[in-house]
Design a protein around this motif. Sequence first.
Motif, short mmCIF file in Angstrom:
data_model
loop_
_atom_site.label_atom_id
_atom_site.label_comp_id
_atom_site.label_asym_id
_atom_site.label_seq_id
_atom_site.Cartn_x
_atom_site.Cartn_y
_atom_site.Cartn_z
N LEU A 1 0.83 -1.20 0.00
CA LEU A 1 0.00 0.00 0.00
C LEU A 1 0.87 1.25 0.00
O LEU A 1 0.62 2.20 -0.76
CB LEU A 1 -0.93 0.01 1.22
N PHE A 2 1.89 1.26 0.82
CA PHE A 2 2.82 2.39 0.89
C PHE A 2 3.52 2.61 -0.45
O PHE A 2 3.61 3.73 -0.95
CB PHE A 2 3.83 2.16 2.02
N LEU A 3 4.01 1.52 -1.05
CA LEU A 3 4.68 1.62 -2.34
C LEU A 3 3.71 2.09 -3.43
O LEU A 3 4.08 2.88 -4.31
CB LEU A 3 5.31 0.28 -2.73
N TYR A 4 2.47 1.63 -3.38
CA TYR A 4 1.46 2.06 -4.35
C TYR A 4 1.18 3.56 -4.23
O TYR A 4 1.05 4.27 -5.22
CB TYR A 4 0.18 1.25 -4.17
N LEU A 5 1.09 4.03 -2.98
CA LEU A 5 0.85 5.46 -2.76
C LEU A 5 2.02 6.30 -3.25
O LEU A 5 1.83 7.37 -3.84
CB LEU A 5 0.55 5.73 -1.29
N ILE A 6 3.24 5.83 -3.03
CA ILE A 6 4.42 6.55 -3.53
C ILE A 6 4.41 6.57 -5.06
O ILE A 6 4.64 7.61 -5.68
CB ILE A 6 5.73 5.91 -3.00
N TRP B 1 -5.45 5.86 -4.59
CA TRP B 1 -4.85 7.19 -4.57
C TRP B 1 -5.93 8.27 -4.48
O TRP B 1 -5.78 9.23 -3.71
CB TRP B 1 -3.98 7.39 -5.81
N ASP B 2 -7.02 8.13 -5.22
CA ASP B 2 -8.12 9.10 -5.15
C ASP B 2 -8.73 9.13 -3.75
O ASP B 2 -9.04 10.17 -3.19
CB ASP B 2 -9.20 8.77 -6.19
N GLY C 1 3.23 9.99 -9.97
CA GLY C 1 2.57 10.05 -11.27
C GLY C 1 2.92 8.91 -12.19
O GLY C 1 2.72 9.00 -13.41
N ILE C 2 3.43 7.82 -11.64
CA ILE C 2 3.79 6.66 -12.46
C ILE C 2 2.51 5.86 -12.72
O ILE C 2 1.81 5.46 -11.80
CB ILE C 2 4.84 5.78 -11.76
#
Length: 129
Positions: free
Chosen positions: A102-107, A124-125, A112-113
């Motif tokens: 989850l942390f890596l996804y948010l980063i 993210w939304d 903007g990747i």
Amino acid sequence: MSELRSDPAVKSLLERMPKSIQDSFTEEQLSHLKIAIGARQWGNHVIDYRGVIKIFRYRYYYVLLAGRNRRVLSIKEQKIASVAQAIFFIGVFSLITVLTFLFLYLIKSALGIDMFKGFSLGIWDWFKS
């Protein structure tokens, strides 16, 4: 008074008996009584939380004890403890893994990747709002 008669556990037991019965115990009998009731004593625990909950007209007690295990476990108890420990570690590992992803996804989303064009999990939304 003998040393055994002044022991708190033995003293508590003897106080619930008539005086004539209290005086009839020999030192050997008292030592065996102490051993028999000593197995039921709780001892000191790091966490010792006790309380009472009243529900309607009934009162229920609860006890939470935790501390270092000094008991000798049977084979069955050892197996149960091993399974419980494995389940606990799998749960902790799974939680850490999910939080890491989850942390890596948010980063990734913050940078903007976009790995798949037009596809989003919506995390993210949700996080931005």
